[in-house]
Design a protein around this motif. Structure first.
Motif, PDB file in Angstrom:
ATOM      1  N   TYR A  59       0.858  -1.487   0.211  1.00 35.21           N
ATOM      2  CA  TYR A  59       0.213  -0.007  -0.194  1.00 35.21           C
ATOM      3  C   TYR A  59       0.997   1.062  -0.488  1.00 35.21           C
ATOM      4  CZ  TYR A  59      -3.971   2.625   1.428  1.00 35.21           C
ATOM      5  OH  TYR A  59      -5.297   3.612   2.191  1.00 35.21           O
ATOM      6  N   TYR A  60       0.506   2.254  -0.475  1.00 35.78           N
ATOM      7  CA  TYR A  60       1.477   3.465  -0.954  1.00 35.78           C
ATOM      8  C   TYR A  60       0.860   4.556  -0.791  1.00 35.78           C
ATOM      9  CZ  TYR A  60       4.879   0.365  -2.515  1.00 35.78           C
ATOM     10  OH  TYR A  60       5.850  -1.273  -2.781  1.00 35.78           O
ATOM     11  N   ALA A  61       1.243   5.671  -0.322  1.00 32.93           N
ATOM     12  CA  ALA A  61       0.932   7.064  -0.345  1.00 32.93           C
ATOM     13  C   ALA A  61       1.234   7.542  -2.027  1.00 32.93           C
ATOM     14  CB  ALA A  61       1.658   8.249   0.419  1.00 32.93           C
ATOM     15  N   ASP A  62       0.146   8.066  -2.996  1.00 33.17           N
ATOM     16  CA  ASP A  62       0.199   8.570  -3.724  1.00 33.17           C
ATOM     17  C   ASP A  62       1.085   9.170  -4.285  1.00 33.17           C
ATOM     18  OD1 ASP A  62      -3.428   9.306  -4.080  1.00 33.17           O
ATOM     19  OD2 ASP A  62      -2.289   7.366  -5.119  1.00 33.17           O
ATOM     20  N   SER A  63       1.646  10.092  -3.232  1.00 31.52           N
ATOM     21  CA  SER A  63       2.999  11.041  -3.768  1.00 31.52           C
ATOM     22  C   SER A  63       4.158  10.445  -3.901  1.00 31.52           C
ATOM     23  CB  SER A  63       3.398  12.368  -2.422  1.00 31.52           C
ATOM     24  OG  SER A  63       3.346  11.644  -1.249  1.00 31.52           O
TER      25      SER A  63
END
Length: 122
Positions: A59-63
């Motif tokens: 899971y990743y931050a959009d940034s």
């Protein structure tokens, strides 16, 4: 108790790469969800990436999506954050965190490391 120790931070030029490591000890690492967060001076701690116990879900931050990759080696009790195409806005202290529960992008992890500084120059 769980101890988390980060390493691998440093100074890098924009466009460069770094690989952070987080070594865990004290409790069964292989069953923990692990996360990376970062905090810049004067800002709140923000989610970067997370990985479930098996490494099968990330899971990743959009940034950071498409630039950063989280992975883990349960045999070595270590989680990694490969950071490519770094930008000045990635400058922050990076902390790893552990929890025995659902994978999360919130600051609800039970254990935290002291952090490693990443500085990206323009």
């Amino acid at each position: 108790q769980v101890q988390l120790v980060e390493s691998g931070g440093g100074l890098v030029q924009a466009g460069g790469s770094l690989r952070l490591s987080c070594a865990a000890s004290g409790r069964t690492f292989s069953s923990a969800a692990m996360g990376w967060f970062r905090q810049a001076p004067g800002k709140e701690r923000e989610f970067v990436a997370a990985i479930n116990w098996s490494g099968g879900t990330t899971y990743y931050a959009d940034s950071v999506k498409g630039r950063f990759t989280i992975s883990r080696d349960n045999a070595k009790n270590t989680v990694y954050l490969q950071m490519n195409s770094l930008k000045p806005e990635d400058t922050a202290a990076y902390h790893c965190a552990a929890k025995w529960g659902l994978l999360s992008n919130k600051v609800d992890y039970n254990y935290w490391g002291q952090g490693t500084q990443v500085t990206v120059s323009s």
